[in-house]
Design a protein around this motif. Structure first.
Motif, PDB file in Angstrom:
ATOM      1  N   MET A  17      50.733 -32.765 -40.309  1.00 34.82           N
ATOM      2  CA  MET A  17      50.215 -33.605 -41.383  1.00 34.82           C
ATOM      3  C   MET A  17      48.690 -33.591 -41.387  1.00 34.82           C
ATOM      4  O   MET A  17      48.058 -33.939 -40.384  1.00 34.82           O
ATOM      5  N   LEU A  18      48.120 -33.205 -42.516  1.00 37.08           N
ATOM      6  CA  LEU A  18      46.675 -33.217 -42.702  1.00 37.08           C
ATOM      7  C   LEU A  18      46.353 -34.296 -43.720  1.00 37.08           C
ATOM      8  O   LEU A  18      46.717 -34.190 -44.892  1.00 37.08           O
ATOM      9  N   LEU A  19      45.687 -35.333 -43.265  1.00 36.60           N
ATOM     10  CA  LEU A  19      45.407 -36.517 -44.076  1.00 36.60           C
ATOM     11  C   LEU A  19      44.024 -36.363 -44.707  1.00 36.60           C
ATOM     12  O   LEU A  19      43.007 -36.406 -44.014  1.00 36.60           O
ATOM     13  N   LEU A  20      43.970 -36.148 -46.031  1.00 37.43           N
ATOM     14  CA  LEU A  20      42.684 -35.971 -46.699  1.00 37.43           C
ATOM     15  C   LEU A  20      41.981 -37.316 -46.805  1.00 37.43           C
ATOM     16  O   LEU A  20      42.418 -38.206 -47.525  1.00 37.43           O
ATOM     17  N   GLU A  21      40.883 -37.440 -46.081  1.00 40.59           N
ATOM     18  CA  GLU A  21      40.170 -38.718 -45.969  1.00 40.59           C
ATOM     19  C   GLU A  21      38.662 -38.438 -45.955  1.00 40.59           C
ATOM     20  O   GLU A  21      38.152 -37.766 -45.037  1.00 40.59           O
TER      21      GLU A  21
ATOM     22  N   ALA B  69      36.602 -38.840 -42.698  1.00 40.01           N
ATOM     23  CA  ALA B  69      36.977 -38.113 -41.488  1.00 40.01           C
ATOM     24  C   ALA B  69      35.818 -37.256 -40.997  1.00 40.01           C
ATOM     25  O   ALA B  69      34.979 -36.795 -41.782  1.00 40.01           O
ATOM     26  N   THR B  70      35.756 -37.034 -39.710  1.00 44.02           N
ATOM     27  CA  THR B  70      34.706 -36.186 -39.139  1.00 44.02           C
ATOM     28  C   THR B  70      35.106 -34.717 -39.127  1.00 44.02           C
ATOM     29  O   THR B  70      34.262 -33.824 -39.212  1.00 44.02           O
ATOM     30  N   ALA B  71      36.403 -34.439 -39.000  1.00 40.99           N
ATOM     31  CA  ALA B  71      36.883 -33.056 -38.960  1.00 40.99           C
ATOM     32  C   ALA B  71      36.922 -32.477 -40.372  1.00 40.99           C
ATOM     33  O   ALA B  71      37.285 -33.155 -41.333  1.00 40.99           O
TER      34      ALA B  71
ATOM     35  N   ILE C  77      40.156 -26.180 -39.773  1.00 42.50           N
ATOM     36  CA  ILE C  77      41.542 -26.192 -39.307  1.00 42.50           C
ATOM     37  C   ILE C  77      42.054 -24.770 -39.151  1.00 42.50           C
ATOM     38  O   ILE C  77      41.876 -23.926 -40.044  1.00 42.50           O
ATOM     39  N   ARG C  78      42.680 -24.499 -38.039  1.00 48.68           N
ATOM     40  CA  ARG C  78      43.266 -23.183 -37.797  1.00 48.68           C
ATOM     41  C   ARG C  78      44.790 -23.325 -37.737  1.00 48.68           C
ATOM     42  O   ARG C  78      45.299 -24.160 -36.988  1.00 48.68           O
ATOM     43  N   PRO C  79      45.513 -22.542 -38.495  1.00 47.38           N
ATOM     44  CA  PRO C  79      46.982 -22.636 -38.496  1.00 47.38           C
ATOM     45  C   PRO C  79      47.541 -22.443 -37.095  1.00 47.38           C
ATOM     46  O   PRO C  79      47.043 -21.625 -36.317  1.00 47.38           O
ATOM     47  N   ASP C  80      48.589 -23.217 -36.762  1.00 50.23           N
ATOM     48  CA  ASP C  80      49.208 -23.095 -35.445  1.00 50.23           C
ATOM     49  C   ASP C  80      50.686 -22.712 -35.542  1.00 50.23           C
ATOM     50  O   ASP C  80      51.428 -22.832 -34.571  1.00 50.23           O
TER      51      ASP C  80
ATOM     52  N   LEU D 232      49.699 -43.577 -40.133  1.00 47.30           N
ATOM     53  CA  LEU D 232      49.957 -42.144 -40.226  1.00 47.30           C
ATOM     54  C   LEU D 232      49.356 -41.387 -39.043  1.00 47.30           C
ATOM     55  O   LEU D 232      49.957 -40.436 -38.535  1.00 47.30           O
ATOM     56  N   VAL D 233      48.179 -41.808 -38.590  1.00 46.57           N
ATOM     57  CA  VAL D 233      47.576 -41.178 -37.410  1.00 46.57           C
ATOM     58  C   VAL D 233      48.461 -41.411 -36.188  1.00 46.57           C
ATOM     59  O   VAL D 233      48.660 -40.515 -35.356  1.00 46.57           O
ATOM     60  N   ALA D 234      49.027 -42.600 -36.090  1.00 39.78           N
ATOM     61  CA  ALA D 234      49.939 -42.891 -34.976  1.00 39.78           C
ATOM     62  C   ALA D 234      51.166 -41.997 -35.030  1.00 39.78           C
ATOM     63  O   ALA D 234      51.781 -41.704 -33.988  1.00 39.78           O
ATOM     64  N   ALA D 235      51.515 -41.541 -36.250  1.00 43.52           N
ATOM     65  CA  ALA D 235      52.671 -40.658 -36.415  1.00 43.52           C
ATOM     66  C   ALA D 235      52.290 -39.192 -36.251  1.00 43.52           C
ATOM     67  O   ALA D 235      53.139 -38.313 -36.409  1.00 43.52           O
ATOM     68  N   GLY D 236      50.996 -38.926 -35.939  1.00 42.41           N
ATOM     69  CA  GLY D 236      50.570 -37.558 -35.675  1.00 42.41           C
ATOM     70  C   GLY D 236      49.695 -36.929 -36.738  1.00 42.41           C
ATOM     71  O   GLY D 236      49.309 -35.761 -36.604  1.00 42.41           O
ATOM     72  N   ALA D 237      49.364 -37.645 -37.809  1.00 44.70           N
ATOM     73  CA  ALA D 237      48.533 -37.079 -38.865  1.00 44.70           C
ATOM     74  C   ALA D 237      47.103 -36.850 -38.377  1.00 44.70           C
ATOM     75  O   ALA D 237      46.584 -37.605 -37.548  1.00 44.70           O
ATOM     76  N   GLU D 238      46.466 -35.810 -38.899  1.00 44.57           N
ATOM     77  CA  GLU D 238      45.081 -35.476 -38.561  1.00 44.57           C
ATOM     78  C   GLU D 238      44.195 -35.739 -39.778  1.00 44.57           C
ATOM     79  O   GLU D 238      44.309 -35.053 -40.788  1.00 44.57           O
ATOM     80  N   PRO D 239      43.289 -36.726 -39.710  1.00 41.63           N
ATOM     81  CA  PRO D 239      42.364 -36.948 -40.829  1.00 41.63           C
ATOM     82  C   PRO D 239      41.368 -35.792 -40.943  1.00 41.63           C
ATOM     83  O   PRO D 239      40.780 -35.362 -39.950  1.00 41.63           O
ATOM     84  N   VAL D 240      41.214 -35.273 -42.162  1.00 37.98           N
ATOM     85  CA  VAL D 240      40.266 -34.184 -42.415  1.00 37.98           C
ATOM     86  C   VAL D 240      39.584 -34.451 -43.746  1.00 37.98           C
ATOM     87  O   VAL D 240      40.116 -35.147 -44.611  1.00 37.98           O
TER      88      VAL D 240
END
Length: 244
Positions: free
Chosen positions: A170-174, A177-179, A184-187, A209-217
């Motif tokens: 999950m990529l959270l568009l925010e 966010a600092t990232a 982001i590199r595909p894994d 959502l972050v607690a569920a594993g989302a990454e803010p970007v």
């Protein structure tokens, strides 16, 4: 460029050049009476599951046409897949996002009832809204001549997102966010882009959502509308995944 018509009931995987494919029903009626397709014109027919057949129209009727196939194109399903989680938004902003995302190659769409969404899909309106988005997706697939028809899921709450997106990154568009999304590199995992409504994603939702594993970007220094953020992010991912 061929015009594309879709018939998900067709089994085009077994079709070979030289065969004849019949298009019937509303899609054929649209081709013949609205688009004025005539014998001899070149079109494409797709099944929405990866196969497109091209050829010249052999004959037409009020609600049918026959295509003499001279080319069969089979496209494997994308891997990793990209899912757009689009928050419901006022006006037609969410619909614009869905249309553009489909043209850009998104693989699935999840309508999201975010806490700050002005638009609400409740009761019978929930399925009506989903069908509306599915129609937009279908027309965008035809316009862009895509082999795969993205599915539109039922409307989903914040609490349901983690379960629906299980196994996906999950990529959270925010905007805060600092990232950067460009870093982001595909894994190998399928990707889910989560886009908030006009008022943004609430702090409580971000935390959940972050607690569920989302990454803010974030996409960059500017703040995009909900109608453009998802498509812009998909374009970035298309380049990162080598689709473009």
């Amino acid at each position: 460029m061929s015009h594309l018509y879709l018939d998900e009931s067709l089994d085009l995987a077994a079709v070979a050049p030289g065969a004849t494919v019949a298009l019937t029903g509303d899609e054929a009626r649209h081709a013949v009476t609205v688009s004025r397709v005539r014998a001899g014109e070149r079109i494409a027919i797709g099944d929405g599951r990866g196969t497109l057949v091209h050829g010249a129209v052999a004959s037409t009727g009020a609600r049918e046409l026959e295509l003499e196939v001279d080319e069969v194109l089979v496209e494997e399903a994308a891997s990793p897949r990209i899912t757009l989680v689009q928050a419901l938004a006022k006006g037609d902003r969410d619909e614009l996002a869905v249309q553009a995302a489909t043209e850009l190659g998104v693989d699935a769409i999840v309508p999201w009832a975010a806490s700050r969404s002005v638009s609400r899909w409740e009761g019978p309106k929930a399925e009506k809204g989903r069908q509306r988005w599915a129609t937009i997706v279908r027309e965008a697939v035809k316009q862009s001549i895509r082999a795969w028809l993205p599915a539109v899921a039922p409307v989903t709450t914040t609490g349901q997102l983690a379960e629906r997106l299980e196994g996906q990154r999950m990529l959270l568009l925010e905007p805060t966010a600092t990232a950067l999304l460009t870093d982001i590199r595909p894994d190998g995992r399928d990707l889910a882009l989560v886009v908030g409504p006009e008022g943004g994603i609430s702090p409580a939702e971000i935390e959940r959502l972050v607690a569920a594993g989302a990454e803010p970007v974030r996409l960059g220094a500017s703040v995009l509308r909900t109608s453009t953020a998802g498509p812009a992010a998909i374009a970035v991912l298309n380049a990162a995944l080598g689709r473009w």
